[in-house]
Write a protein that holds these residues in place. Structure first.
Motif, PDB file in Angstrom:
ATOM      1  N   UNK A  24      38.636  52.304  62.313  1.00 19.78           N
ATOM      2  CA  UNK A  24      39.859  51.694  61.773  1.00 19.78           C
ATOM      3  C   UNK A  24      39.822  50.179  61.954  1.00 19.78           C
ATOM      4  N   UNK A  25      39.218  49.705  63.020  1.00 15.26           N
ATOM      5  CA  UNK A  25      39.126  48.257  63.251  1.00 15.26           C
ATOM      6  C   UNK A  25      38.006  47.615  62.438  1.00 15.26           C
ATOM      7  N   UNK A  26      36.954  48.365  62.145  1.00 17.55           N
ATOM      8  CA  UNK A  26      35.818  47.806  61.409  1.00 17.55           C
ATOM      9  C   UNK A  26      36.152  47.604  59.934  1.00 17.55           C
ATOM     10  N   UNK A  27      36.915  48.496  59.344  1.00 12.78           N
ATOM     11  CA  UNK A  27      37.214  48.407  57.903  1.00 12.78           C
ATOM     12  C   UNK A  27      37.877  47.076  57.529  1.00 12.78           C
ATOM     13  N   UNK A  28      38.950  46.627  58.208  1.00 12.87           N
ATOM     14  CA  UNK A  28      39.529  45.327  57.836  1.00 12.87           C
ATOM     15  C   UNK A  28      38.566  44.158  58.056  1.00 12.87           C
ATOM     16  N   UNK A  73      35.337  44.227  57.597  1.00 16.05           N
ATOM     17  CA  UNK A  73      34.426  44.218  56.443  1.00 16.05           C
ATOM     18  C   UNK A  73      35.130  43.630  55.224  1.00 16.05           C
ATOM     19  N   UNK A  74      36.385  43.983  55.023  1.00 22.09           N
ATOM     20  CA  UNK A  74      37.144  43.450  53.883  1.00 22.09           C
ATOM     21  C   UNK A  74      37.274  41.933  53.990  1.00 22.09           C
ATOM     22  N   UNK A  75      37.612  41.435  55.177  1.00 28.29           N
ATOM     23  CA  UNK A  75      37.736  39.981  55.369  1.00 28.29           C
ATOM     24  C   UNK A  75      36.379  39.309  55.177  1.00 28.29           C
ATOM     25  N   UNK A  76      35.318  39.929  55.669  1.00 29.44           N
ATOM     26  CA  UNK A  76      33.984  39.337  55.508  1.00 29.44           C
ATOM     27  C   UNK A  76      33.597  39.251  54.033  1.00 29.44           C
ATOM     28  N   UNK A  77      33.924  40.260  53.256  1.00 37.42           N
ATOM     29  CA  UNK A  77      33.602  40.222  51.822  1.00 37.42           C
ATOM     30  C   UNK A  77      34.440  39.161  51.122  1.00 37.42           C
ATOM     31  N   UNK A  78      35.717  39.083  51.455  1.00 41.55           N
ATOM     32  CA  UNK A  78      36.587  38.095  50.799  1.00 41.55           C
ATOM     33  C   UNK A  78      36.219  36.662  51.150  1.00 41.55           C
ATOM     34  N   UNK A  79      35.668  36.448  52.325  1.00 41.62           N
ATOM     35  CA  UNK A  79      35.249  35.098  52.710  1.00 41.62           C
ATOM     36  C   UNK A  79      33.774  34.852  52.407  1.00 41.62           C
ATOM     37  N   UNK A 135      28.552  37.875  53.569  1.00 44.34           N
ATOM     38  CA  UNK A 135      27.991  39.169  53.222  1.00 44.34           C
ATOM     39  C   UNK A 135      27.099  39.750  54.315  1.00 44.34           C
ATOM     40  N   UNK A 136      26.478  38.911  55.124  1.00 45.26           N
ATOM     41  CA  UNK A 136      25.661  39.433  56.228  1.00 45.26           C
ATOM     42  C   UNK A 136      26.545  40.179  57.223  1.00 45.26           C
ATOM     43  N   UNK A 137      27.691  39.593  57.551  1.00 43.48           N
ATOM     44  CA  UNK A 137      28.619  40.269  58.463  1.00 43.48           C
ATOM     45  C   UNK A 137      29.210  41.515  57.820  1.00 43.48           C
ATOM     46  N   UNK A 138      29.459  41.472  56.529  1.00 37.85           N
ATOM     47  CA  UNK A 138      29.971  42.653  55.836  1.00 37.85           C
ATOM     48  C   UNK A 138      28.930  43.776  55.868  1.00 37.85           C
ATOM     49  N   UNK A 139      27.673  43.439  55.685  1.00 41.36           N
ATOM     50  CA  UNK A 139      26.612  44.440  55.763  1.00 41.36           C
ATOM     51  C   UNK A 139      26.487  45.044  57.151  1.00 41.36           C
ATOM     52  N   UNK A 140      26.572  44.200  58.174  1.00 41.02           N
ATOM     53  CA  UNK A 140      26.524  44.712  59.543  1.00 41.02           C
ATOM     54  C   UNK A 140      27.737  45.595  59.838  1.00 41.02           C
ATOM     55  N   UNK A 141      28.888  45.188  59.336  1.00 43.56           N
ATOM     56  CA  UNK A 141      30.081  46.012  59.518  1.00 43.56           C
ATOM     57  C   UNK A 141      29.960  47.348  58.804  1.00 43.56           C
ATOM     58  N   UNK A 142      29.377  47.325  57.614  1.00 39.76           N
ATOM     59  CA  UNK A 142      29.143  48.576  56.899  1.00 39.76           C
ATOM     60  C   UNK A 142      28.193  49.489  57.650  1.00 39.76           C
ATOM     61  N   UNK A 143      27.161  48.912  58.238  1.00 36.99           N
ATOM     62  CA  UNK A 143      26.227  49.711  59.042  1.00 36.99           C
ATOM     63  C   UNK A 143      26.921  50.286  60.267  1.00 36.99           C
TER      64      UNK A 143
END
Length: 107
Positions: free
Chosen positions: A28-32, A34-40, A43-51
């Motif tokens: 639940x904490x990782x999903x937001x 990833x969303x913030x990382x994609x919006x800003x 993408x590297x942080x979004x990928x790590x969050x997705x993993x």
């Protein structure tokens, strides 16, 4: 949850439930994040969050299997892998949150 007569305590069930709650909370904490990382456009942080999210979902499934193992008193099962998974997902969530916060702050 326990179907065995005369069982003294429900500690293994409580521990498995705690692992499951921790894994779901980390997701639940990782999903937001990833969303913030994609919006800003981080993408590297979004990928790590997705993993980390994928590992978290696998952990939820592993903990669910742990409940089935608790009903088998004939064989011993090691809780090491679920514990390590919970620790890894929690650490990845914390590190990802700090990294995302610093990246957004330094922009």
């Amino acid at each position: 949850m326990t179907s065995f007569p005369g069982r003294e305590a429900l500690q293994p069930e409580r521990t498995a439930l705690a692992w499951q709650r921790t894994a779901v909370t980390a997701l639940v904490l990782i999903v937001p994040m990833v969303v913030v990382a994609v919006r800003t456009r981080l993408f590297a942080l979004a990928g790590l969050g997705g993993a980390a999210g994928l590992v978290g979902w696998m952990l939820v499934v592993a903990v669910h299997r742990r409940f089935a193992e608790l009903h088998d008193d004939d064989r011993g099962y090691s809780p090491l892998l679920p514990i390590a998974g919970v620790a890894a997902v929690t650490a990845l969530g914390a590190i990802g949150g700090v990294a995302l916060g610093l990246a957004v702050w330094l922009r």
